[in-house]
Design a protein around this motif. Structure first.
Motif, PDB file in Angstrom:
ATOM      1  N   LEU A  23      17.772  28.876  23.701  1.00 47.77           N
ATOM      2  CA  LEU A  23      17.544  30.301  23.807  1.00 47.77           C
ATOM      3  C   LEU A  23      17.136  30.628  25.240  1.00 47.77           C
ATOM      4  N   LEU A  36      22.125  32.798  23.461  1.00 51.55           N
ATOM      5  CA  LEU A  36      22.094  31.531  22.721  1.00 51.55           C
ATOM      6  C   LEU A  36      23.250  30.663  23.205  1.00 51.55           C
ATOM      7  N   GLU A  60      21.484  31.131  13.456  1.00 57.78           N
ATOM      8  CA  GLU A  60      20.535  31.326  14.552  1.00 57.78           C
ATOM      9  C   GLU A  60      20.721  32.694  15.201  1.00 57.78           C
ATOM     10  N   THR A  61      21.964  33.129  15.338  1.00 62.91           N
ATOM     11  CA  THR A  61      22.255  34.434  15.940  1.00 62.91           C
ATOM     12  C   THR A  61      21.710  35.562  15.086  1.00 62.91           C
ATOM     13  N   LEU A  64      17.886  35.541  15.058  1.00 61.33           N
ATOM     14  CA  LEU A  64      17.351  36.056  16.317  1.00 61.33           C
ATOM     15  C   LEU A  64      17.519  37.568  16.394  1.00 61.33           C
ATOM     16  N   THR A  67      15.043  39.316  14.173  1.00 55.47           N
ATOM     17  CA  THR A  67      13.701  39.168  14.730  1.00 55.47           C
ATOM     18  C   THR A  67      13.492  40.104  15.912  1.00 55.47           C
ATOM     19  N   LEU A 128       7.610  36.479  20.812  1.00 57.51           N
ATOM     20  CA  LEU A 128       8.457  35.512  20.107  1.00 57.51           C
ATOM     21  C   LEU A 128       7.608  34.516  19.318  1.00 57.51           C
ATOM     22  N   LEU A 132       8.827  33.654  15.658  1.00 58.56           N
ATOM     23  CA  LEU A 132       9.665  32.455  15.532  1.00 58.56           C
ATOM     24  C   LEU A 132       8.774  31.272  15.180  1.00 58.56           C
ATOM     25  N   PHE A 136      11.883  26.451  15.717  1.00 60.76           N
ATOM     26  CA  PHE A 136      12.070  26.832  17.113  1.00 60.76           C
ATOM     27  C   PHE A 136      11.044  26.120  17.965  1.00 60.76           C
TER      28      PHE A 136
END
Length: 141
Positions: A23, A36, A60-61, A64, A67, A128, A132, A136
């Protein structure tokens, strides 16, 4: 062995790693703009990833983007793979707000980049850290 494209190294700050992707934060404080990069060698297209990695990249995309939408109070999330300048496969995840300088146009090349100050990067890392967890791994600041 995975290595990050030199242009990405030059233009971004490393935030950490998901199971598949590194990231990055684009060093442009005009927009919360994340990238990413799957930690796979010699991959420039989505279809070059095996099925498991394709699914992991999408997981993951979307995680993210969801979030960031909440953490940065986005009006819209821009998600795209573009590789006309940097051929290494990378996914842009950009927080867009109606009050940002480029709204509603794309962010690329609209305004000169404004590099983050240290305190701004620390603030983003802390945001973050609040959202996360578990899978992560944060990079050293």
């Amino acid at each position: 062995m995975f290595s990050l494209d030199s242009r990405l190294q030059q233009d971004t700050l490393v935030m950490g790693d998901f199971p598949l992707c590194r990231l990055l934060l684009m060093n442009d404080a005009n927009y919360p703009w994340f990238i990413l990069v799957p930690r796979r060698e010699a991959v420039s297209e989505l279809f070059q990833l095996d099925t498991a990695d394709q699914q992991q990249l999408w997981l993951e995309t979307t995680r993210l983007a969801e979030t960031l939408k909440d953490a940065f109070v986005a009006n819209k999330m821009n998600v795209a793979t573009l590789g006309n300048v940097v051929s290494q496969l990378h996914m842009h995840v950009i927080v867009r707000r109606r009050e940002d300088q480029a709204w509603p146009a794309p962010v690329w090349g609209r305004h000169p980049a404004r590099a983050y100050e240290a305190g701004e990067v620390s603030s983003i890392r802390e945001r973050l850290r609040l959202v996360l967890t578990n899978d992560f791994q944060f990079a050293e600041a």
